[in-house]
Design a protein around this motif. Sequence first.
Motif, PDB file in Angstrom:
ATOM      1  N   MET A   1     -16.066  -5.316 -45.010  1.00  8.00           N
ATOM      2  CA  MET A   1     -15.407  -4.017 -44.950  1.00  8.00           C
ATOM      3  C   MET A   1     -13.916  -4.249 -44.702  1.00  8.00           C
ATOM      4  O   MET A   1     -13.530  -5.070 -43.888  1.00  8.00           O
ATOM      5  N   SER A   2     -13.091  -3.531 -45.397  1.00  4.56           N
ATOM      6  CA  SER A   2     -11.654  -3.721 -45.276  1.00  4.56           C
ATOM      7  C   SER A   2     -11.089  -2.933 -44.091  1.00  4.56           C
ATOM      8  O   SER A   2     -11.674  -1.960 -43.639  1.00  4.56           O
ATOM      9  N   GLU A   3      -9.944  -3.390 -43.645  1.00  7.56           N
ATOM     10  CA  GLU A   3      -9.241  -2.708 -42.562  1.00  7.56           C
ATOM     11  C   GLU A   3      -8.562  -1.458 -43.106  1.00  7.56           C
ATOM     12  O   GLU A   3      -8.063  -1.434 -44.223  1.00  7.56           O
ATOM     13  N   ILE A   4      -8.541  -0.419 -42.303  1.00  6.87           N
ATOM     14  CA  ILE A   4      -7.891   0.831 -42.684  1.00  6.87           C
ATOM     15  C   ILE A   4      -6.475   0.842 -42.118  1.00  6.87           C
ATOM     16  O   ILE A   4      -6.272   0.587 -40.930  1.00  6.87           O
ATOM     17  N   ASN A   5      -5.515   1.117 -42.952  1.00  7.21           N
ATOM     18  CA  ASN A   5      -4.126   1.233 -42.535  1.00  7.21           C
ATOM     19  C   ASN A   5      -3.931   2.664 -42.018  1.00  7.21           C
ATOM     20  O   ASN A   5      -3.794   3.608 -42.810  1.00  7.21           O
TER      21      ASN A   5
END
Length: 65
Positions: A1-5
């Motif tokens: 899962m990618s990091e949310i900016n």
Amino acid sequence: MSEINYWAVAVAGVAGFLAAFAYYGVLGGRLAAAGGAATADSPPAWIPLFELVKHLVLAIVLAGL
């Protein structure tokens, strides 16, 4: 899962809120008149805050997809 900016999410939420504010500010009276609705003097003070929160939640959800 990618990091949310979260800065980008906040900017997107506020930009969506401002775009909707401008759209309905310019066309709100015309849309209400075309639909046959009575125009109110002004909305309660909590509605713009609710709309801002709604746009921020939508931006967070879309960022998580």
